[in-house]
Write a protein that holds these residues in place. Structure first.
Motif, mmCIF file in Angstrom:
data_model
loop_
_atom_site.group_PDB
_atom_site.id
_atom_site.type_symbol
_atom_site.label_atom_id
_atom_site.label_comp_id
_atom_site.label_asym_id
_atom_site.label_seq_id
_atom_site.Cartn_x
_atom_site.Cartn_y
_atom_site.Cartn_z
ATOM 1 N N ARG A 45 0.850 -1.188 0.000
ATOM 2 C CA ARG A 45 0.000 0.000 0.000
ATOM 3 C C ARG A 45 0.885 1.236 0.000
ATOM 4 O O ARG A 45 1.910 1.274 0.667
ATOM 5 C CB ARG A 45 -0.882 -0.014 1.243
ATOM 6 C CG ARG A 45 -1.786 1.170 1.390
ATOM 7 C CD ARG A 45 -2.735 0.979 2.593
ATOM 8 N NE ARG A 45 -3.355 2.246 2.890
ATOM 9 C CZ ARG A 45 -3.135 2.947 3.990
ATOM 10 N NH1 ARG A 45 -2.329 2.489 4.922
ATOM 11 N NH2 ARG A 45 -3.733 4.100 4.182
ATOM 12 N N TYR A 92 -6.416 4.697 -6.052
ATOM 13 C CA TYR A 92 -6.041 4.263 -7.395
ATOM 14 C C TYR A 92 -5.110 3.061 -7.249
ATOM 15 O O TYR A 92 -5.055 2.445 -6.197
ATOM 16 C CB TYR A 92 -5.353 5.414 -8.156
ATOM 17 C CG TYR A 92 -6.245 6.628 -8.300
ATOM 18 C CD1 TYR A 92 -7.145 6.736 -9.353
ATOM 19 C CD2 TYR A 92 -6.214 7.661 -7.351
ATOM 20 C CE1 TYR A 92 -7.986 7.840 -9.475
ATOM 21 C CE2 TYR A 92 -7.054 8.765 -7.463
ATOM 22 C CZ TYR A 92 -7.930 8.841 -8.524
ATOM 23 O OH TYR A 92 -8.757 9.927 -8.638
ATOM 24 N N ALA A 93 -4.382 2.725 -8.295
ATOM 25 C CA ALA A 93 -3.389 1.648 -8.246
ATOM 26 C C ALA A 93 -2.203 2.063 -9.103
ATOM 27 O O ALA A 93 -2.320 2.964 -9.948
ATOM 28 C CB ALA A 93 -3.986 0.338 -8.767
ATOM 29 N N SER A 110 -3.104 5.170 -11.646
ATOM 30 C CA SER A 110 -4.198 4.823 -12.564
ATOM 31 C C SER A 110 -5.261 5.909 -12.737
ATOM 32 O O SER A 110 -6.344 5.641 -13.245
ATOM 33 C CB SER A 110 -4.863 3.520 -12.123
ATOM 34 O OG SER A 110 -5.471 3.666 -10.860
ATOM 35 N N GLY A 174 0.091 -2.746 -9.741
ATOM 36 C CA GLY A 174 -1.096 -3.228 -9.043
ATOM 37 C C GLY A 174 -1.185 -2.802 -7.579
ATOM 38 O O GLY A 174 -2.234 -2.960 -6.960
ATOM 39 N N THR A 175 -0.100 -2.260 -7.036
ATOM 40 C CA THR A 175 -0.124 -1.820 -5.636
ATOM 41 C C THR A 175 -1.128 -0.677 -5.487
ATOM 42 O O THR A 175 -1.084 0.296 -6.243
ATOM 43 C CB THR A 175 1.274 -1.344 -5.197
ATOM 44 O OG1 THR A 175 2.209 -2.400 -5.404
ATOM 45 C CG2 THR A 175 1.276 -0.921 -3.737
ATOM 46 N N PRO A 176 -2.035 -0.764 -4.511
ATOM 47 C CA PRO A 176 -2.978 0.338 -4.292
ATOM 48 C C PRO A 176 -2.264 1.578 -3.782
ATOM 49 O O PRO A 176 -1.312 1.491 -3.019
ATOM 50 C CB PRO A 176 -3.943 -0.191 -3.225
ATOM 51 C CG PRO A 176 -3.583 -1.615 -2.990
ATOM 52 C CD PRO A 176 -2.275 -1.896 -3.622
#
Length: 181
Positions: A45, A92-93, A110, A174-176
């Motif tokens: 995160r 987002y990511a 993102s 892909g990490t938030p």
């Protein structure tokens, strides 16, 4: 040789060296993107607190590292449209990692999501994009931590180059990422 000539020669050598440094930095000569660290040391995160000018990496609720940041040149409020100078707010990511960025390494956020795009288009504007976490613009790495004296990005999250290398090695696609006011 007179003092004047010696001074001029030294200034000329210094100018050539500085120019060479800037050219090499701008051309990304010798830049190597760091590999991802082992899974237990990677962030699961990312939190950006705009008012605190801080980016924090977390893993299983514990802080891995925190970094001071610069934001968009008009940082208060959520990004509304392209060119407004605001850094987005929301969850987002990380969409991709860019080792050949126009700034020393970058991680794409993102933004815009569907709601962001719809809100901007409802007001007749484009939402903007290319929101990144990135280092200092190529050719300006000599600024180092001086970049923190002013919010200077177009809506991104800026950090010093050594900090960006550390972040790049700890954050995967892909990490938030949450950006808070």
């Amino acid at each position: 040789m007179s003092r004047r000539r010696t001074g001029l020669a030294a200034a000329a050598i210094l100018a050539v060296a500085a120019t060479g440094f800037v050219v090499a930095d701008r051309a990304q000569i010798g830049r190597v993107a760091p590999d991802l660290v082992a899974e237990p040391e990677r962030a699961d995160r990312v939190l950006v607190e705009k008012s605190a000018r801080r980016l924090t990496l977390f893993r299983d609720g514990r802080v891995l590292a925190a970094y001071p940041v610069s934001l968009g040149f008009s940082p208060v409020g959520h990004k509304q449209r392209e060119g407004d100078g605001r850094t987005p707010e929301g969850v987002y990511a990380i969409a991709y990692r860019n080792p050949l960025s126009v700034a020393h390494l970058s991680l794409k956020v993102s933004y815009p999501n569907e709601a962001d795009a719809r809100a901007a288009q409802d007001t007749g504007y484009e939402p903007g994009g290319d929101i990144m976490i990135h280092g200092i613009m190529n050719g300006f790495s000599w600024l180092g931590r001086l970049h923190r004296l002013k919010d200077w990005t177009s809506g991104c999250v800026g950090v010093a180059n050594d900090e960006m290398a550390d972040i790049y090695a700890r954050v995967d696609v892909g990490t938030p990422i949450e950006l808070r006011p």
